[in-house]
Design an enzyme around this catalytic site. Structure first.
Site, PDB file in Angstrom:
ATOM      1  N   GLY A  33       3.960   2.412  14.852  1.00  0.00           N
ATOM      2  CA  GLY A  33       4.719   1.175  14.676  1.00  0.00           C
ATOM      3  C   GLY A  33       4.200  -0.033  15.429  1.00  0.00           C
ATOM      4  O   GLY A  33       4.972  -0.940  15.727  1.00  0.00           O
ATOM      5  N   SER A  34       2.882  -0.091  15.692  1.00  0.00           N
ATOM      6  CA  SER A  34       2.381  -1.290  16.371  1.00  0.00           C
ATOM      7  C   SER A  34       2.619  -2.517  15.491  1.00  0.00           C
ATOM      8  O   SER A  34       2.959  -3.602  15.991  1.00  0.00           O
ATOM      9  CB  SER A  34       0.899  -1.159  16.732  1.00  0.00           C
ATOM     10  OG  SER A  34       0.110  -1.076  15.578  1.00  0.00           O
ATOM     11  N   ASN A  35       2.505  -2.338  14.188  1.00  0.00           N
ATOM     12  CA  ASN A  35       2.745  -3.488  13.296  1.00  0.00           C
ATOM     13  C   ASN A  35       4.215  -3.875  13.258  1.00  0.00           C
ATOM     14  O   ASN A  35       4.542  -5.061  13.217  1.00  0.00           O
ATOM     15  CB  ASN A  35       2.206  -3.192  11.891  1.00  0.00           C
ATOM     16  CG  ASN A  35       0.692  -3.307  11.854  1.00  0.00           C
ATOM     17  OD1 ASN A  35       0.165  -4.410  11.861  1.00  0.00           O
ATOM     18  ND2 ASN A  35       0.011  -2.167  11.881  1.00  0.00           N
ATOM     19  N   LEU A  62       3.497   5.694   4.815  1.00  0.00           N
ATOM     20  CA  LEU A  62       2.499   6.577   4.204  1.00  0.00           C
ATOM     21  C   LEU A  62       2.944   7.324   2.950  1.00  0.00           C
ATOM     22  O   LEU A  62       2.167   8.067   2.364  1.00  0.00           O
ATOM     23  CB  LEU A  62       1.968   7.565   5.260  1.00  0.00           C
ATOM     24  CG  LEU A  62       1.350   6.868   6.484  1.00  0.00           C
ATOM     25  CD1 LEU A  62       0.781   7.863   7.463  1.00  0.00           C
ATOM     26  CD2 LEU A  62       0.277   5.857   6.081  1.00  0.00           C
ATOM     27  N   ILE A  95       5.511   4.727  -2.967  1.00  0.00           N
ATOM     28  CA  ILE A  95       6.779   4.177  -3.447  1.00  0.00           C
ATOM     29  C   ILE A  95       6.905   4.516  -4.942  1.00  0.00           C
ATOM     30  O   ILE A  95       5.998   4.204  -5.725  1.00  0.00           O
ATOM     31  CB  ILE A  95       6.816   2.632  -3.271  1.00  0.00           C
ATOM     32  CG1 ILE A  95       6.608   2.234  -1.799  1.00  0.00           C
ATOM     33  CG2 ILE A  95       8.111   2.045  -3.805  1.00  0.00           C
ATOM     34  CD1 ILE A  95       7.769   2.499  -0.875  1.00  0.00           C
ATOM     35  N   ASN A 154       2.179  -4.579   1.070  1.00  0.00           N
ATOM     36  CA  ASN A 154       1.620  -3.494   1.890  1.00  0.00           C
ATOM     37  C   ASN A 154       0.454  -4.011   2.718  1.00  0.00           C
ATOM     38  O   ASN A 154      -0.233  -4.944   2.328  1.00  0.00           O
ATOM     39  CB  ASN A 154       1.134  -2.372   0.960  1.00  0.00           C
ATOM     40  CG  ASN A 154       0.554  -1.191   1.720  1.00  0.00           C
ATOM     41  OD1 ASN A 154       1.117  -0.758   2.725  1.00  0.00           O
ATOM     42  ND2 ASN A 154      -0.571  -0.670   1.276  1.00  0.00           N
ATOM     43  N   HIS A 208      -3.103  -2.667   4.288  1.00  0.00           N
ATOM     44  CA  HIS A 208      -4.056  -1.548   4.192  1.00  0.00           C
ATOM     45  C   HIS A 208      -5.248  -1.826   5.108  1.00  0.00           C
ATOM     46  O   HIS A 208      -5.780  -2.947   5.106  1.00  0.00           O
ATOM     47  CB  HIS A 208      -4.515  -1.364   2.741  1.00  0.00           C
ATOM     48  CG  HIS A 208      -5.342  -0.139   2.579  1.00  0.00           C
ATOM     49  ND1 HIS A 208      -4.787   1.126   2.499  1.00  0.00           N
ATOM     50  CD2 HIS A 208      -6.691   0.043   2.553  1.00  0.00           C
ATOM     51  CE1 HIS A 208      -5.760   2.019   2.404  1.00  0.00           C
ATOM     52  NE2 HIS A 208      -6.920   1.386   2.436  1.00  0.00           N
ATOM     53  N   ASP A 257      -2.581   1.233  -3.850  1.00  0.00           N
ATOM     54  CA  ASP A 257      -3.512   0.257  -3.258  1.00  0.00           C
ATOM     55  C   ASP A 257      -4.214  -0.635  -4.275  1.00  0.00           C
ATOM     56  O   ASP A 257      -5.312  -1.138  -4.015  1.00  0.00           O
ATOM     57  CB  ASP A 257      -4.570   0.968  -2.384  1.00  0.00           C
ATOM     58  CG  ASP A 257      -3.943   1.652  -1.178  1.00  0.00           C
ATOM     59  OD1 ASP A 257      -2.907   1.168  -0.684  1.00  0.00           O
ATOM     60  OD2 ASP A 257      -4.489   2.679  -0.739  1.00  0.00           O
ATOM     61  N   GLU A 277      -4.834  -6.875  12.534  1.00  0.00           N
ATOM     62  CA  GLU A 277      -3.446  -6.710  12.077  1.00  0.00           C
ATOM     63  C   GLU A 277      -2.502  -7.564  12.912  1.00  0.00           C
ATOM     64  O   GLU A 277      -1.613  -8.225  12.386  1.00  0.00           O
ATOM     65  CB  GLU A 277      -3.057  -5.231  12.126  1.00  0.00           C
ATOM     66  CG  GLU A 277      -3.806  -4.415  11.066  1.00  0.00           C
ATOM     67  CD  GLU A 277      -3.515  -2.919  11.069  1.00  0.00           C
ATOM     68  OE1 GLU A 277      -3.839  -2.266  10.078  1.00  0.00           O
ATOM     69  OE2 GLU A 277      -2.991  -2.391  12.074  1.00  0.00           O
TER      70      GLU A 277
HETATM   71  C1  GAR Z   1      -2.094   0.533  10.250  1.00  0.00           C
HETATM   72  O1  GAR Z   1      -3.413   0.443  10.681  1.00  0.00           O
HETATM   73  C2  GAR Z   1      -2.015   0.262   8.756  1.00  0.00           C
HETATM   74  O2  GAR Z   1      -2.989  -0.611   8.324  1.00  0.00           O
HETATM   75  C3  GAR Z   1      -2.232   1.644   8.194  1.00  0.00           C
HETATM   76  O3  GAR Z   1      -1.539   2.515   9.046  1.00  0.00           O
HETATM   77  C4  GAR Z   1      -1.595   1.979  10.374  1.00  0.00           C
HETATM   78  C5  GAR Z   1      -0.212   2.061  10.980  1.00  0.00           C
HETATM   79  O4  GAR Z   1      -0.253   1.710  12.325  1.00  0.00           O
HETATM   80  N1  GAR Z   1      -1.751   1.742   6.859  1.00  0.00           N
HETATM   81  C6  GAR Z   1      -2.326   2.521   5.939  1.00  0.00           C
HETATM   82  O5  GAR Z   1      -3.289   3.229   6.185  1.00  0.00           O
HETATM   83  C7  GAR Z   1      -1.675   2.464   4.564  1.00  0.00           C
HETATM   84  N2  GAR Z   1      -2.482   3.132   3.601  1.00  0.00           N
HETATM   85  P1  GAR Z   1       1.071   1.363  13.122  1.00  0.00           P
HETATM   86  O6  GAR Z   1       2.043   2.515  12.898  1.00  0.00           O
HETATM   87  O7  GAR Z   1       0.645   1.274  14.548  1.00  0.00           O
HETATM   88  O8  GAR Z   1       1.607   0.066  12.578  1.00  0.00           O
END
Ligand code: GAR
Length: 190
Positions: free
Chosen positions: A11-13, A84, A87, A101, A103, A144, A173
């Site tokens: 969940g850093s994003n 992940l 949907i 999304n 990616h 995607d 990100e």
């Molecule tokens: C992120 O790097 C995002 O781009 C990727 O998962 C990571 C989640 O990091 N998403 C995908 O690969 C989608 N296909 P986070 O949990 O630290 O936000």
């Protein structure tokens, strides 16, 4: 503008997005949805006093249970931030043009089933790519493959490792995902 975040991981994003919008009254992060009870994303939400909603993959496939919650939360935009599961198509149809999304590659390269997180970076390194990056795109019924909103690049060298690529992606990100969401909320009729 009311946004729901969907996340499965650390969940850093989610954290970045919550912090970014915390002093922006026009956008409200109303809830964080996850298919993982122990996802770090839920902790970030709880710490920020944001409603969390946990569901199973089966409930997502049923559509109605999640759809009802989204309606209840009066969500205008769904942001997949490290989510992940695929949907379901019926859900996408109901929220056409309202699900985006993130990616961690320059789509159309390194997208599709199984391409997430480190799997993407491993494939990028194995192919000897000179650059990688992130893609923010609309979600359609093909994994995607929805219309690209924005992409941001970073250079790679032969010195790069799985760890350094991961860090470069996280940096992009943090710098660009929240601000791109904000731009979208101000320029698009959602
Ligand atoms: C992120 O790097 C995002 O781009 C990727 O998962 C990571 C989640 O990091 N998403 C995908 O690969 C989608 N296909 P986070 O949990 O630290 O936000």
């Amino acid at each position: 503008m009311r946004i729901a975040l969907f996340a499965s991981g650390t969940g850093s994003n989610v954290k970045n997005i919550i912090e970014y919008f915390s002093d922006k009254p026009k956008v409200s992060i109303v809830s964080v949805y996850s298919n993982k009870q122990n996802a770090g994303a839920l902790t970030h939400a709880t710490n920020a006093g944001i409603l969390t909603r946990v569901f199973s993959g089966a409930q997502l496939k049923e559509i109605a249970p999640i759809y009802q919650l989204i309606e209840q939360d009066r969500v205008d935009l769904i942001v997949l931030a490290g989510f992940l599961l695929k949907i379901p198509e019926e859900f996408i149809v109901k929220f056409k043009g309202k699900i985006i999304n993130l990616h961690p590659s320059l789509l159309p390269k390194y997208g599709g089933k199984g391409m997430y997180g480190n799997n993407v970076h491993k494939a990028v390194l194995a192919a000897g790519e000179k650059k990688t990056g992130i893609t923010i795109h609309y979600v359609n019924e093909h994994y995607d493959k929805g219309a690209i909103i924005k992409q941001f690049e970073t250079a790679l060298s032969t010195e790069d490792t799985l760890e350094s690529v991961g860090l470069k992606i996280k940096e992009l990100e943090k710098k660009y995902f929240p601000s791109t969401i904000e731009e979208l909320t101000t320029t698009t009729q959602l």
